[in-house]
Design an enzyme around this catalytic site. Structure first.
Site, short mmCIF file in Angstrom:
data_model
loop_
_atom_site.label_atom_id
_atom_site.label_comp_id
_atom_site.label_asym_id
_atom_site.label_seq_id
_atom_site.Cartn_x
_atom_site.Cartn_y
_atom_site.Cartn_z
N HIS A 104 0.45 -2.92 0.37
CA HIS A 104 -0.25 -1.71 0.13
C HIS A 104 -1.68 -2.74 -1.24
CE1 HIS A 104 -1.00 0.94 -3.74
NE2 HIS A 104 -1.88 1.46 -2.39
N ASN A 106 -5.22 -0.56 -2.28
CA ASN A 106 -5.99 0.67 -2.52
C ASN A 106 -7.64 0.30 -3.44
OD1 ASN A 106 -5.90 3.28 -4.88
ND2 ASN A 106 -7.37 3.50 -3.10
N HIS A 139 -0.21 -13.87 -5.82
CA HIS A 139 -0.45 -13.86 -6.81
C HIS A 139 -1.74 -14.51 -7.56
CE1 HIS A 139 1.93 -10.46 -9.14
NE2 HIS A 139 2.69 -11.25 -7.99
#
Lengths: 297, 297
Positions: A104, A106, A139
């Site tokens: 995901h 955004n 990460h």
């Protein structure tokens, strides 16, 4: 100061670039576009890809909406300006192969006037099977993006993601987290913040390509597929019962098919399903917790 | 006045009777029971049936919880008594055959003190394919139960169900409705109200048996199965994003597997799926609205 139109155009261009990149990675399916108009002002371009080689169902949404500020926006944001402007790019991909993670992303910009504006966004990864190397790479990549803009961004936004992408009623994180940030604003620094969120957006395709390439042709059977569907059930739980963005969309009468594009193509709920200890599924659950230092694990 | 212990025992006995009745109807699978204890007081008996001939996944829950009143209960109910008692029976069945409807039933009793108590509950039917005869039979049966207790019950509780089982963001009802009621209380009439909710509970097996028998062996193919999974997706949307009972359970730290037992074994979300006009699927959607007079249609 950079205008909202310029920001909107950068977001639009990002949607284009991401869709192109993902189509190349997928190799089979293409995005289908639905343009929509918001009666009160603005609209969007929803792009959906289905039944691909890599992506079973995925959406890359762009929207820019504006007009009179709805009462619930005033309440939830604590501002009472009469007009607002909001634009963003939002992505969820459900891969076909259970060894490839759900992802995901955004980024968004919100403005009420020249002095009241902010950026928000994030990326998070939801593996059906946690691979420590992939999690570390994910990460590390996000940390690299953050570090190019501010030395404290990664540690703060990584923690924020752990807290945000948390399924309280299951007492587990949605996946291995990532970064999450909201209400980034700083006088005379709009360009710098825009550069950061665009950089986050541009990191999306390279990161997901790297992670998915290693696994997308890995063989799997019914057991792995079943597990994938159960984890997708958890994803649906988060999006429907917890996610503030989804809630906000549902309550403000957004375009429903664009908001719920994030829901999985197929998901399952088994009663009280607990995987065997020492299974890969069991291992994955053990890692669904906050504050894991994935990079230095 | 009838005691909470007697009400609890009647509810327990109802759970037993319903499980026995459903096992007979199913003919293949049996309920598995999990007893659980609530650390703050009380507990429950969750019973789940899976992979049956009739029922793909279903749960019949009984619970009786009590103790210090949690702050959120005080707030949401508007009473600040220090102790509460709540007991209920709750059912959701997801049938295997798409021509057999999903059904939900719940009856509950809540008490704070001798003067503050109420009953609530309801039954509603969610057909994947609406059959007008079944819908009429279903509502007629519920009207008969209601009429035995009060001439206005059916019309009021039918309307209440239309309003409650409504998926606002889809602008459609969850199914053909049924009856819904809450906070039924009347001085010196506790026995009468108990008799009503028990009567509702007892109507469950005969009603569902009649409706499912006609269809449970009806042949179906991939198209009907796909549609069933889409409608189950809507059911999950209602339960996770809208249903107050589910929300309440999640927020008050209830037993999660019992609360989410209502979620479908398998569900799907297709982007912007609109069935062909003149198909049975399209017809069904046209009827997903409030205020249909199913009995006299």
């Amino acid at each position: 100061m950079i205008s909202k139109e310029s920001i909107t155009n950068e977001f639009k261009a990002l949607q284009d670039a991401i869709c192109q990149g993902l189509e190349l990675e997928d190799g089979v399916s293409k995005f289908q576009q639905d343009s929509w108009i918001r009666p009160e002002g603005g609209g969007g371009r929803s792009r959906v890809i289905e039944n691909g080689a890599l992506i079973e169902k995925g959406g890359v949404n762009f929207s820019a909406v504006f007009g009179d500020t709805p009462e619930n926006i005033k309440k939830s944001f604590g501002y009472d300006d009469s007009e607002f402007y909001a634009t963003g790019v939002s992505i969820v991909l459900h891969p076909k192969n259970p060894f490839v993670p759900i992802i995901h992303m955004n980024i968004r910009y919100f403005e009420m006037n020249d002095n009241t504006w902010w950026f928000g966004g994030g990326i998070d990864l939801t593996p059906h099977y946690i691979d420590m190397e992939d999690a570390a790479f994910f990460h590390k990549s996000l940390k690299d993006v953050c570090d190019r803009h501010h030395p404290t961004y990664y540690s703060i936004y990584k923690k924020w993601a752990d807290d945000y992408f948390f399924i309280q009623h299951r007492n587990e994180t949605r996946g291995v987290g990532g970064i999450f940030f909201d209400r980034l604003t700083q006088k005379d620094k709009k360009e710098k913040l825009l550069a950061f969120v665009i950089d986050v957006g541009k990191s999306f395709v390279p990161i997901y390509s790297e992670i998915s390439r290693k696994k997308k042709e890995k063989e799997f059977g019914d057991a792995e597929r079943d597990w994938q569907l159960i984890r997708r059930g958890r994803y649906a739980e988060f999006n429907l019962a917890i996610d503030r963005g989804t809630k906000f969309g549902l309550e403000t009468n957004g375009r429903i098919e664009s908001i719920l594009m994030s829901l999985p193509p197929l998901a399952s709920w088994k009663y009280n399903y607990i995987p065997d200890e020492k299974s890969a599924e069991y291992d994955t659950i053990q890692w669904l917790k906050k504050d894991v230092d994935w990079i230095n694990k």
